[in-house]
Design a protein around this motif. Sequence first.
Motif, mmCIF file in Angstrom:
data_model
loop_
_atom_site.group_PDB
_atom_site.id
_atom_site.type_symbol
_atom_site.label_atom_id
_atom_site.label_comp_id
_atom_site.label_asym_id
_atom_site.label_seq_id
_atom_site.Cartn_x
_atom_site.Cartn_y
_atom_site.Cartn_z
ATOM 1 N N VAL A 43 -3.494 12.859 -18.802
ATOM 2 C CA VAL A 43 -2.497 11.819 -18.530
ATOM 3 C C VAL A 43 -2.536 11.407 -17.061
ATOM 4 O O VAL A 43 -2.425 10.218 -16.726
ATOM 5 N N GLU A 44 -2.733 12.372 -16.195
ATOM 6 C CA GLU A 44 -2.797 12.066 -14.770
ATOM 7 C C GLU A 44 -3.987 11.162 -14.459
ATOM 8 O O GLU A 44 -3.868 10.205 -13.670
ATOM 9 N N ARG A 45 -5.131 11.422 -15.064
ATOM 10 C CA ARG A 45 -6.302 10.556 -14.858
ATOM 11 C C ARG A 45 -6.022 9.144 -15.349
ATOM 12 O O ARG A 45 -6.453 8.164 -14.736
ATOM 13 N N PHE A 46 -5.303 9.050 -16.478
ATOM 14 C CA PHE A 46 -4.955 7.752 -17.043
ATOM 15 C C PHE A 46 -4.138 6.924 -16.053
ATOM 16 O O PHE A 46 -4.434 5.753 -15.790
ATOM 17 N N PHE A 47 -3.116 7.538 -15.473
ATOM 18 C CA PHE A 47 -2.257 6.791 -14.549
ATOM 19 C C PHE A 47 -2.952 6.532 -13.208
ATOM 20 O O PHE A 47 -2.707 5.507 -12.565
ATOM 21 N N ARG A 48 -3.803 7.449 -12.777
ATOM 22 C CA ARG A 48 -4.544 7.222 -11.540
ATOM 23 C C ARG A 48 -5.442 5.988 -11.657
ATOM 24 O O ARG A 48 -5.639 5.255 -10.682
ATOM 25 N N TRP A 50 -4.777 3.274 -13.381
ATOM 26 C CA TRP A 50 -3.956 2.083 -13.223
ATOM 27 C C TRP A 50 -3.437 1.928 -11.802
ATOM 28 O O TRP A 50 -3.243 0.801 -11.316
ATOM 29 N N VAL A 51 -3.240 3.029 -11.102
ATOM 30 C CA VAL A 51 -2.864 2.958 -9.693
ATOM 31 C C VAL A 51 -4.013 2.355 -8.886
ATOM 32 O O VAL A 51 -3.813 1.496 -8.010
ATOM 33 N N SER A 52 -5.242 2.788 -9.173
ATOM 34 C CA SER A 52 -6.408 2.268 -8.459
ATOM 35 C C SER A 52 -6.645 0.782 -8.745
ATOM 36 O O SER A 52 -7.216 0.069 -7.926
ATOM 37 N N CYS A 53 -6.184 0.334 -9.930
ATOM 38 C CA CYS A 53 -6.317 -1.079 -10.284
ATOM 39 C C CYS A 53 -5.183 -1.927 -9.708
ATOM 40 O O CYS A 53 -5.184 -3.161 -9.861
ATOM 41 N N GLY A 54 -4.226 -1.291 -9.072
ATOM 42 C CA GLY A 54 -3.111 -2.014 -8.497
ATOM 43 C C GLY A 54 -2.009 -2.352 -9.476
ATOM 44 O O GLY A 54 -1.085 -3.117 -9.136
ATOM 45 N N LYS A 55 -2.046 -1.789 -10.666
ATOM 46 C CA LYS A 55 -1.018 -2.072 -11.676
ATOM 47 C C LYS A 55 0.208 -1.179 -11.514
ATOM 48 O O LYS A 55 1.276 -1.489 -12.039
ATOM 49 N N LEU A 56 0.050 -0.066 -10.832
ATOM 50 C CA LEU A 56 1.152 0.853 -10.572
ATOM 51 C C LEU A 56 1.136 1.250 -9.100
ATOM 52 O O LEU A 56 0.063 1.327 -8.478
ATOM 53 N N LYS A 57 2.312 1.523 -8.550
ATOM 54 C CA LYS A 57 2.391 1.998 -7.175
ATOM 55 C C LYS A 57 2.084 3.488 -7.097
ATOM 56 O O LYS A 57 1.458 3.958 -6.148
ATOM 57 N N ARG A 58 2.537 4.214 -8.093
ATOM 58 C CA ARG A 58 2.263 5.663 -8.130
ATOM 59 C C ARG A 58 2.320 6.147 -9.578
ATOM 60 O O ARG A 58 2.961 5.522 -10.432
ATOM 61 N N ALA A 59 1.665 7.248 -9.824
ATOM 62 C CA ALA A 59 1.635 7.821 -11.171
ATOM 63 C C ALA A 59 2.959 8.525 -11.455
ATOM 64 O O ALA A 59 3.421 9.338 -10.634
#
Length: 285
Positions: A43-48, A50-59
């Motif tokens: 799950v952490e890799r999944f959110f990371r 989206w963070v790298s894509c700029g879709k999230l500020k933090r996981a």
Amino acid sequence: MHRSLLRALGNVPLASITPGQIQAFLNGPRTGNACWHHKYEAVERFFRFWVSCGKLKRAPMPPAISKQPVTFVSYIYSRAELRRLLDAALTWKRTHRSVISPETFRAFLLFLYATGVLVGEAVALLCRDIDLSKDTISIRSAIPCRARVIPIGPAVHKLLANYLRSPVRQQHTAANVFVNDKGKAISRPTLGACFHRLRKLANVARHEDEAFQPRMQDLRYTFAVHRLTSWYEEGENVPVLLPALAAYMGHARMSVMERYLSLTPAHYLRQVTELSKPLLKKRTE
């Protein structure tokens, strides 16, 4: 993993997911410590991403729990579980495509349990290694101390004789005893994949720790533990028979037998261990 997360949270915006929701997902039913960390990392890799894509500020990840030391314990099949496995082996090909016939797979599993040989030893077994006139089998091994000749009883004699005479085996002239539908020796990866599906079909699982599910090689441990338990129940002289069991299974040192003694039922363990101390002590002399 991502699909199960979607099912748990629903089709919601990424930015609306909270650490508490992730925590509830991670703490799902039948989730041991090892499985929890496996899910956490996925799950952490999944959110990371989206963070790298700029879709999230933090996981939105909760704090990780501490990892517990991993202690592997071989699985001992009950006789009811063995029956379910063997019954499923005769029917599973109707729903699962495989290069191993049901008759071959069932005979292979029965042979493992009835003799306690290693999976690799059973795979390498040749027709010429079996002497049904003397009721012996020559076990070949790359390790000299494990190469041995073992006696077999009426049940194993009947199992091998019936299998070798069966139509599914008679159509092939291969040197190996256990062969696939093309008449070639069964490969270890194929066996492993088939057993994984068979175990699920037979509903045989270790629920307290999903990281270590019952394996095909655990039939060897089951053979040893069931034999030790039977000897104790029958009042046999365990200290005298234990070295014979070690030799039968290809163990050069008696210290290895401690693995099997530690897996015997709790109400026999103390007595069997006490009886066996003089023999196990010899490794230090």
